[in-house]
Design an enzyme around this catalytic site. Structure first.
Site, PDB file in Angstrom:
ATOM      1  N   HIS A  47       0.859  -1.186   0.000  1.00 43.23           N
ATOM      2  CA  HIS A  47       0.000   0.000   0.000  1.00 43.23           C
ATOM      3  C   HIS A  47       0.892   1.232   0.000  1.00 43.23           C
ATOM      4  O   HIS A  47       1.922   1.239   0.657  1.00 43.23           O
ATOM      5  CB  HIS A  47      -0.897  -0.001   1.249  1.00 43.23           C
ATOM      6  CG  HIS A  47      -2.061   0.920   1.123  1.00 43.23           C
ATOM      7  ND1 HIS A  47      -1.964   2.268   1.365  1.00 43.23           N
ATOM      8  CD2 HIS A  47      -3.348   0.685   0.757  1.00 43.23           C
ATOM      9  CE1 HIS A  47      -3.145   2.815   1.151  1.00 43.23           C
ATOM     10  NE2 HIS A  47      -4.005   1.887   0.786  1.00 43.23           N
ATOM     11  N   ASP A  75      -7.975  -5.297   0.206  1.00 40.63           N
ATOM     12  CA  ASP A  75      -8.472  -6.169  -0.849  1.00 40.63           C
ATOM     13  C   ASP A  75      -8.113  -7.633  -0.657  1.00 40.63           C
ATOM     14  O   ASP A  75      -8.656  -8.497  -1.341  1.00 40.63           O
ATOM     15  CB  ASP A  75      -7.923  -5.709  -2.210  1.00 40.63           C
ATOM     16  CG  ASP A  75      -8.465  -4.350  -2.584  1.00 40.63           C
ATOM     17  OD1 ASP A  75      -9.654  -4.125  -2.322  1.00 40.63           O
ATOM     18  OD2 ASP A  75      -7.709  -3.530  -3.123  1.00 40.63           O
TER      19      ASP A  75
HETATM   20  N1  ACO Z   1       4.075  -7.711  -4.646  1.00 36.85           N
HETATM   21  C1  ACO Z   1       5.421  -7.748  -4.821  1.00 36.85           C
HETATM   22  N2  ACO Z   1       6.207  -6.672  -4.744  1.00 36.85           N
HETATM   23  C2  ACO Z   1       5.633  -5.511  -4.457  1.00 36.85           C
HETATM   24  C3  ACO Z   1       4.242  -5.388  -4.227  1.00 36.85           C
HETATM   25  C4  ACO Z   1       3.467  -6.552  -4.335  1.00 36.85           C
HETATM   26  N3  ACO Z   1       2.158  -6.514  -4.153  1.00 36.85           N
HETATM   27  N4  ACO Z   1       3.947  -4.114  -3.977  1.00 36.85           N
HETATM   28  C5  ACO Z   1       5.081  -3.436  -4.025  1.00 36.85           C
HETATM   29  N5  ACO Z   1       6.108  -4.272  -4.315  1.00 36.85           N
HETATM   30  C6  ACO Z   1       7.541  -3.935  -4.391  1.00 36.85           C
HETATM   31  C7  ACO Z   1       7.857  -3.198  -5.679  1.00 36.85           C
HETATM   32  O1  ACO Z   1       8.214  -4.083  -6.715  1.00 36.85           O
HETATM   33  C8  ACO Z   1       8.999  -2.329  -5.235  1.00 36.85           C
HETATM   34  O2  ACO Z   1      10.145  -3.140  -5.158  1.00 36.85           O
HETATM   35  P1  ACO Z   1      11.604  -2.509  -5.517  1.00 36.85           P
HETATM   36  O3  ACO Z   1      11.841  -1.474  -4.448  1.00 36.85           O
HETATM   37  O4  ACO Z   1      12.530  -3.668  -5.456  1.00 36.85           O
HETATM   38  O5  ACO Z   1      11.482  -1.910  -6.880  1.00 36.85           O
HETATM   39  C9  ACO Z   1       8.633  -1.942  -3.811  1.00 36.85           C
HETATM   40  O6  ACO Z   1       7.797  -3.017  -3.335  1.00 36.85           O
HETATM   41  C10 ACO Z   1       7.859  -0.628  -3.713  1.00 36.85           C
HETATM   42  O7  ACO Z   1       6.771  -0.708  -4.618  1.00 36.85           O
HETATM   43  P2  ACO Z   1       6.064   0.541  -5.277  1.00 36.85           P
HETATM   44  O8  ACO Z   1       5.316   0.113  -6.495  1.00 36.85           O
HETATM   45  O9  ACO Z   1       7.048   1.657  -5.423  1.00 36.85           O
HETATM   46  O10 ACO Z   1       5.049   0.943  -4.145  1.00 36.85           O
HETATM   47  P3  ACO Z   1       3.859   1.930  -4.334  1.00 36.85           P
HETATM   48  O11 ACO Z   1       3.642   2.560  -3.012  1.00 36.85           O
HETATM   49  O12 ACO Z   1       4.039   2.807  -5.504  1.00 36.85           O
HETATM   50  O13 ACO Z   1       2.650   0.948  -4.727  1.00 36.85           O
HETATM   51  C11 ACO Z   1       0.787  -0.456  -4.625  1.00 36.85           C
HETATM   52  C12 ACO Z   1       1.617   0.602  -3.896  1.00 36.85           C
HETATM   53  C13 ACO Z   1       0.377   0.070  -6.021  1.00 36.85           C
HETATM   54  C14 ACO Z   1      -0.493  -0.693  -3.828  1.00 36.85           C
HETATM   55  C15 ACO Z   1       1.617  -1.739  -4.756  1.00 36.85           C
HETATM   56  O14 ACO Z   1       1.997  -2.205  -3.472  1.00 36.85           O
HETATM   57  C16 ACO Z   1       0.890  -2.842  -5.525  1.00 36.85           C
HETATM   58  O15 ACO Z   1       0.949  -2.871  -6.756  1.00 36.85           O
HETATM   59  N6  ACO Z   1       0.164  -3.781  -4.801  1.00 36.85           N
HETATM   60  C17 ACO Z   1      -0.591  -4.791  -5.466  1.00 36.85           C
HETATM   61  C18 ACO Z   1      -1.903  -4.229  -5.952  1.00 36.85           C
HETATM   62  C19 ACO Z   1      -2.866  -3.944  -4.814  1.00 36.85           C
HETATM   63  O16 ACO Z   1      -3.085  -4.772  -3.930  1.00 36.85           O
HETATM   64  N7  ACO Z   1      -3.497  -2.760  -4.878  1.00 36.85           N
HETATM   65  C20 ACO Z   1      -4.501  -2.351  -3.889  1.00 36.85           C
HETATM   66  C21 ACO Z   1      -4.004  -1.233  -3.043  1.00 36.85           C
HETATM   67  S1  ACO Z   1      -5.183  -0.826  -1.830  1.00 36.85           S
HETATM   68  C22 ACO Z   1      -6.318   0.063  -2.658  1.00 36.85           C
HETATM   69  O17 ACO Z   1      -6.103   0.761  -3.593  1.00 36.85           O
HETATM   70  C23 ACO Z   1      -7.660  -0.088  -2.186  1.00 36.85           C
END
Ligand code: ACO
Length: 428
Positions: A307, A364
């Site tokens: 998140h 979620d």
């Molecule tokens: N699975 C694996 N790796 C992940 C995940 C995940 N779900 N989420 C983040 N990471 C990793 C990224 O690859 C990144 O790794 P790195 O530093 O080696 O490059 C690091 O964690 C940071 O990730 P970001 O994408 O920069 O984090 P951001 O804060 O931008 O993204 C997000 C947040 C979009 C929610 C992300 O965690 C994600 O895609 N999660 C899966 C989708 C999801 O569940 N969305 C619902 C969110 S809640 C809502 O909107 C109601």
């Protein structure tokens, strides 16, 4: 905390004030920075940008705290209902008995779905995505109330109470009407005698045109899911809704846009993606280890994990994890994917990759399992998120309209081609 900050560039100092919120969150007020320095601040994705001051919801992502108007989500989940929390989120205070009665009455008295909205819903191809239909349905609904879509803040605010009730009431009717249409079933009449969720569930799943009784445990589980989604401060869809509102557009337009922003898999669409992921793991016979490995290698993402704000367990996920068992037991169904979800969580929370990046289950991760058990088709999950989030979007529309604030308009660092000469087609 200091009340000002100085940015030094070369030999020049720029003094900026610091804004502190009621929960001691602080930010540097950069509004005068461009005027002083000629520079903008750059924050791709707004990860470190406060776009507004708001009184609706407080989140402390490091501690896993979520409060609507000061009330902890855990307490509301235990003691409140969706409609009471909706009132709280929109109007800022818990309602008195009479205020709650009047609010409920406004929502249930909002009437049947106008035929022109039903025609719009049924003009879509039968396999149209429910989020596209929902957004269009909200727009169509607005056009049935021309007195409420003047796009004049003062006039739209004067009728806001009615607009809010119409939207909260109709959003579930649009969803149910579309579901019945694509299933080839006749619509079920809305029954204002029923509670908000009973009425919705009856409009969705009743086998007769007049609606059937809904087991209390079922409507309670849905009510909890709606309540937990009621607001979540400046997320992608709420910011979109606020952006639209900032241009002076009416609440119907603001919500129709917010629905589109919610659709994507990185935001509200993640609840669908979680079930798809869990089903795939179930069908493959794997215990999830291969999926976790692929996520760690960057080939996929563990949906329902991570998140932008929470670097701790999402408090809503904690509540829903607890609610899964009781909801499934009350429904008398078992869910093999619940065991997979629990296992994935256990493994991920002990894995260095997830620990280092502070990736925890979000709202979620468990909501879809309950929604599936309630009988909702997977592609409607994000629609259900939208129904729950409608009060939050409305609260933010109201906040913008009441503040009379400026139009939202970020800047950019242009990285495209510099000025060049147009060549006529025959010379290219
Ligand atoms: N699975 C694996 N790796 C992940 C995940 C995940 N779900 N989420 C983040 N990471 C990793 C990224 O690859 C990144 O790794 P790195 O530093 O080696 O490059 C690091 O964690 C940071 O990730 P970001 O994408 O920069 O984090 P951001 O804060 O931008 O993204 C997000 C947040 C979009 C929610 C992300 O965690 C994600 O895609 N999660 C899966 C989708 C999801 O569940 N969305 C619902 C969110 S809640 C809502 O909107 C109601």
């Amino acid at each position: 905390m200091e009340d000002s900050a100085t940015i030094r560039i070369g030999n020049d100092n720029y003094d900026l004030s610091i804004i502190t919120g009621t929960e001691d969150e602080s930010g540097i007020d950069v509004r005068s920075f461009r005027k002083q320095s000629g520079l903008i601040t750059f924050d791709d994705g707004y990860g470190n940008t406060g776009s507004c001051e708001s009184k609706v919801t407080f989140i402390d992502g490091d501690k896993g705290i979520l409060r609507y108007r000061g009330y902890p989500i855990e307490e509301l989940a235990e003691k409140s209902t969706f409609l009471e929390s909706a009132y709280l989120v929109i109007y800022g205070e818990l309602p008195s008995h009479d205020q709650l009665q009047a609010f409920r009455h406004r929502v249930s008295a909002a009437g049947v779905l106008p035929e022109s909205v039903a025609s719009v819903i049924e003009a879509f191809p039968q396999d149209a995505h429910p989020m596209a239909v929902l957004s269009a349905g909200i727009h169509a609904l607005g056009t049935c109330h021309p007195d409420k879509i003047s796009n004049d803040r003062v006039k739209d605010l004067a009728v806001f109470d009615e607009s809010a009730a119409i939207i909260i009431s109709a959003i579930r009717k649009i969803a149910a009407r579309h579901h019945r249409f694509r299933m080839g079933l006749a619509p079920v009449k809305s029954n204002p005698e029923k509670t908000y969720c009973e009425n919705f569930l009856s409009m969705m799943f009743s086998k007769t045109d007049n609606g059937e009784a809904v087991p209390p445990a079922v409507s309670k589980a849905l009510d909890l899911i709606f309540l937990l989604h009621a607001d979540h401060e400046q997320n992608c869809s709420t910011s979109t809704g606020r952006m639209i509102a900032s241009g002076g557009a009416n609440p119907f337009a603001s919500l129709a846009g917010a629905v589109c922003a919610l659709w994507g898999p990185l935001h509200g669409g993640a609840n669908m993606a979680v079930i798809k992921m869990l089903d795939e793991i179930h069908e493959s016979g794997d215990d999830g280890s291969r999926f976790i490995l692929a996520a760690k290698e960057g080939k996929t993402r563990l949906m329902g994990f991570g998140h932008r704000v929470y670097r701790n367990y999402d408090p809503r996920a904690k509540i829903l994890k607890g609610a899964c068992d009781s909801a499934l037991e009350a429904l008398g169904v078992s869910s093999p994917i619940l065991d997979i979800a629990r296992h994935l969580e256990e493994v991920a929370l002990q894995d260095e990759y997830f620990i280092k990046r502070k990736l925890y289950p979000n709202v979620d991760f468990y909501s879809g399992i309950i929604l599936q058990a309630l009988g909702f088709p997977t592609d409607m999950f994000t629609v259900l998120f939208a129904i729950g989030r409608a009060p939050g979007w409305l609260a933010h529309w109201k906040e913008i309209a009441e503040s009379g604030g400026k139009i939202h308009r970020p800047r950019q660092i242009y990285q495209g081609a510099t000025e060049r000469v147009y060549l006529p087609l025959e010379e290219r």
